[in-house]
Enzyme design. Structure first.
Site, mmCIF file in Angstrom:
data_model
loop_
_atom_site.group_PDB
_atom_site.id
_atom_site.type_symbol
_atom_site.label_atom_id
_atom_site.label_comp_id
_atom_site.label_asym_id
_atom_site.label_seq_id
_atom_site.Cartn_x
_atom_site.Cartn_y
_atom_site.Cartn_z
ATOM 1 N N GLU A 240 -11.712 0.084 -1.258
ATOM 2 C CA GLU A 240 -11.582 -1.163 -0.469
ATOM 3 C C GLU A 240 -10.203 -1.104 0.170
ATOM 4 O OE1 GLU A 240 -13.606 -3.637 0.185
ATOM 5 O OE2 GLU A 240 -15.268 -3.262 -1.183
ATOM 6 N N CYS A 274 -6.596 -8.620 2.935
ATOM 7 C CA CYS A 274 -7.235 -7.546 3.721
ATOM 8 C C CYS A 274 -8.084 -8.128 4.845
ATOM 9 C CB CYS A 274 -8.086 -6.679 2.808
ATOM 10 S SG CYS A 274 -9.242 -7.627 1.808
ATOM 11 N N GLU A 370 -2.176 -2.881 11.114
ATOM 12 C CA GLU A 370 -2.308 -3.992 10.169
ATOM 13 C C GLU A 370 -0.926 -4.372 9.654
ATOM 14 O OE1 GLU A 370 -3.644 -3.097 6.197
ATOM 15 O OE2 GLU A 370 -4.764 -4.956 6.071
HETATM 16 P P1 NAD Z 1 -1.022 0.580 -1.990
HETATM 17 O O1 NAD Z 1 -2.034 1.508 -1.479
HETATM 18 O O2 NAD Z 1 0.408 0.857 -1.702
HETATM 19 O O3 NAD Z 1 -1.093 0.452 -3.576
HETATM 20 C C1 NAD Z 1 -2.246 0.011 -4.250
HETATM 21 C C2 NAD Z 1 -2.252 0.550 -5.669
HETATM 22 O O4 NAD Z 1 -2.374 1.978 -5.644
HETATM 23 C C3 NAD Z 1 -0.996 0.266 -6.480
HETATM 24 O O5 NAD Z 1 -1.392 -0.079 -7.799
HETATM 25 C C4 NAD Z 1 -0.274 1.601 -6.472
HETATM 26 O O6 NAD Z 1 0.610 1.790 -7.566
HETATM 27 C C5 NAD Z 1 -1.427 2.569 -6.515
HETATM 28 N N1 NAD Z 1 -1.143 3.926 -6.019
HETATM 29 C C6 NAD Z 1 -0.278 4.308 -5.049
HETATM 30 N N2 NAD Z 1 -0.346 5.640 -4.849
HETATM 31 C C7 NAD Z 1 -1.295 6.118 -5.695
HETATM 32 C C8 NAD Z 1 -1.867 7.404 -5.939
HETATM 33 N N3 NAD Z 1 -1.463 8.490 -5.269
HETATM 34 N N4 NAD Z 1 -2.837 7.517 -6.865
HETATM 35 C C9 NAD Z 1 -3.295 6.435 -7.536
HETATM 36 N N5 NAD Z 1 -2.778 5.188 -7.358
HETATM 37 C C10 NAD Z 1 -1.808 5.029 -6.438
HETATM 38 O O7 NAD Z 1 -1.488 -0.835 -1.428
HETATM 39 P P2 NAD Z 1 -0.732 -2.223 -1.484
HETATM 40 O O8 NAD Z 1 0.431 -2.172 -0.544
HETATM 41 O O9 NAD Z 1 -0.508 -2.585 -2.917
HETATM 42 O O10 NAD Z 1 -1.853 -3.231 -0.891
HETATM 43 C C11 NAD Z 1 -1.934 -3.605 0.455
HETATM 44 C C12 NAD Z 1 -3.131 -2.942 1.118
HETATM 45 O O11 NAD Z 1 -4.325 -3.222 0.390
HETATM 46 C C13 NAD Z 1 -3.411 -3.450 2.537
HETATM 47 O O12 NAD Z 1 -3.658 -2.366 3.405
HETATM 48 C C14 NAD Z 1 -4.688 -4.278 2.386
HETATM 49 O O13 NAD Z 1 -5.453 -4.386 3.556
HETATM 50 C C15 NAD Z 1 -5.380 -3.562 1.288
HETATM 51 N N6 NAD Z 1 -6.351 -4.437 0.622
HETATM 52 C C16 NAD Z 1 -7.681 -4.210 0.821
HETATM 53 C C17 NAD Z 1 -8.627 -5.049 0.245
HETATM 54 C C18 NAD Z 1 -10.101 -4.827 0.457
HETATM 55 O O14 NAD Z 1 -10.899 -5.419 -0.260
HETATM 56 N N7 NAD Z 1 -10.509 -4.005 1.410
HETATM 57 C C19 NAD Z 1 -8.208 -6.107 -0.561
HETATM 58 C C20 NAD Z 1 -6.846 -6.304 -0.747
HETATM 59 C C21 NAD Z 1 -5.923 -5.452 -0.154
#
Ligand code: NAD
Length: 469
Positions: A240, A274, A370
């Site tokens: 997601e 999101c 975004e």
């Molecule tokens: P992010 O991708 O930076 O981090 C999300 C999670 O992934 C964190 O827990 C982080 O520690 C972990 N992570 C980072 N690198 C990793 C790796 N290599 N392997 C495994 N885990 C790893 O995202 P964010 O900044 O926390 O969230 C914002 C983003 O999330 C926005 O782009 C938003 O649109 C998206 N989002 C999407 C939805 C949806 O349902 N489509 C919902 C909420 C947020």
């Protein structure tokens, strides 16, 4: 200091991470920083717990999910205080995330029942279609709706008969850890494990050979890395990811009637969702009126720490995101005309005033990318076919909406959008019973609705010959 939940026990890690209050920019709490041995322990506990959990009745599993929901409701004030402290959001929004979203999804999936389907039942053979749990699920959660997104993974994973290891986001671990402490006595050991830690802990969890499936919500960039990491062992994966939702205001829209809704669904959680409106396309004939109306609403709203009772919008959640949003605001001021907001103080805290920018178009970063913060570009259009093409010309396809007085006309335009969710005269209306699909680079493997449990199950056909010779 808060603890992680592993195998039903509250545990610490060797190192810690500081948790920052986004309203002040100061560290106010420390949490465990899970390392590889902690990840191993959590996965091992989930694997041990799996056979018993898999073999329980759906009613047993529903009782456990209902108990988690009851814990949230029974501790709503304490959990809301923590969520406000780590996100800065207003109390109403914190309570909505906990009491409506998290509880709603826990209850919905707890109550869901799947029966085997009979595909053929003939004199010589019977064929049944079964769905079986996968094993240990790794859930990686972002910072923008930490408890809801964790529960929206825990609920279908457990209802399907899997066990789970949740990795919280580095900047918003507190409320989920506290929930873990509170549910330690109501969930069988190892069925739900909760880790706090950085990106490395997430990567170690995704790589773990005993993890059968990864469910990830976060940025598209991290989603690509996770998908690649799942490839060697062909782990199942749900992604997601980001969105750049377009909203189209039809020529017959009543500006005064729809502007408050459009405003609310653009700046919900200070734009850190999101699927909020991130590109607003307004027909030429209404363009100036809509810009003025939205600017008036933004000027009248109160931006403050969620600890203040009259706060309507809180800060951006973390420093990295604050810097990113500030960059978008500065660039938008050069590309177009800021009609409200745009002046960002250098602290304390990560406050960005609600910002509306007009006279921008495709080719500008604020339209094409975004920002994930409280800034809304308003874009002019004059032809419906053209605006549909422009709305669809994005690598993202999460949500979209159409606003107008003639419902049939608005619905016909909505049906031409490519995003996974399309709304008419509303936006981001979430319902546990309705799937929330992500198309194109917004991800795949749907969450929500009955479709949202299928990615946690493996299909199996059972083929029985009735008259063996
Ligand atoms: P992010 O991708 O930076 O981090 C999300 C999670 O992934 C964190 O827990 C982080 O520690 C972990 N992570 C980072 N690198 C990793 C790796 N290599 N392997 C495994 N885990 C790893 O995202 P964010 O900044 O926390 O969230 C914002 C983003 O999330 C926005 O782009 C938003 O649109 C998206 N989002 C999407 C939805 C949806 O349902 N489509 C919902 C909420 C947020």
């Amino acid at each position: 200091m808060r603890s992680m939940l592993i195998d039903g026990k509250l545990v610490q890690a060797e190192a810690t991470i500081g948790v920052v209050d986004p309203s002040t920019g100061e560290v106010f709490e420390n949490v465990p920083d899970a390392a590889a041995p902690d990840v191993d322990n959590a996965v091992a506990a989930a694997l041990r717990a799996f056979p018993d959990w898999r073999d329980r009745t759906p009613e047993d599993r529903e009782a456990v999910l209902a108990a988690v929901a009851d814990v949230i409701l029974g501790n709503l004030d304490e959990l809301s205080d923590l969520l406000i402290a780590e996100t800065g959001r207003p109390r109403g929004l914190a309570q909505f995330e906990l009491a409506q979203l998290a509880v709603g999804y826990l209850r919905y999936y707890g109550a869901l029942r799947l029966a085997p389907e009979v595909l053929a039942d003939e004199p010589t053979r019977r064929v049944e279609l079964h769905r079986k749990p996968l094993g240990v699920v790794a859930a990686i959660v972002p910072w923008n709706a930490p408890v809801f997104i964790a529960c929206n993974k825990i609920a279908p994973a457990l209802a399907a008969g899997n066990t789970i290891v949740v990795k919280t986001a580095p900047t918003t671990p507190l409320t989920t850890l506290r929930l873990g402490e509170l549910i330690a006595q109501v969930v069988p050991p190892g069925v739900i494990n909760i880790l706090s830690g950085g990106n490395e802990a997430g990567a170690a969890l995704v790589d773990h050979p005993d993890v059968a499936k990864v469910t990830f919500t976060g940025s598209t960039e991290t989603g690509r890395k996770i998908m690649a990491a799942c490839a060697p062992s062909l782990k199942r994966v749900t992604l997601e990811l980001g969105g750049n939702d377009a909203a189209i205001v039809m020529p017959d829209a009543d500006v005064k009637a729809v502007a408050p809704q459009i405003f609310a669904f653009s700046f919900f959680n200070s734009g850190q969702v999101c699927a909020v409106i991130k590109r607003l396309y307004v027909h030429d004939s209404l363009y100036d009126a809509m810009c003025d109306e939205l600017a008036g609403l933004a000027s009248a709203s109160k931006l403050a720490s969620g600890r203040e009772a009259d706060a309507q919008f809180g800060p951006v959640q973390n420093r990295a995101q604050f810097d990113k949003v500030r960059g978008y605001v500065e660039q938008a001021g050069r590309d177009g005309r800021i009609v409200v907001g745009g002046e960002i103080a250098d602290g304390p805290g990560y406050f960005v005033p609600l910002t509306i920018v007009r006279d921008v178009s495709e080719g500008h970063a604020i339209v094409d990318e975004e920002p994930f913060g409280p800034i809304l570009p308003v874009i002019r259009y004059s032809d419906l076919d053209d605006v549909v093409a422009r709305a669809n010309a994005s690598p993202f396809a999460l949500g979209g909406s159409v606003w107008g007085s003639d419902l049939d006309a608005a619905t016909a335009v909505a049906a031409r959008l490519e995003s996974g969710s399309v709304w008419v005269n509303q936006h981001c209306a979430l319902d546990p019973g309705v799937p929330f699909p992500a198309n194109k680079q917004s991800g795949f493997g749907v969450e929500g609705g009955i479709e949202g449990i299928y990615p946690y199950l493996a299909l199996q056909t059972l083929n029985i010959a009735k008259n063996p010779s």
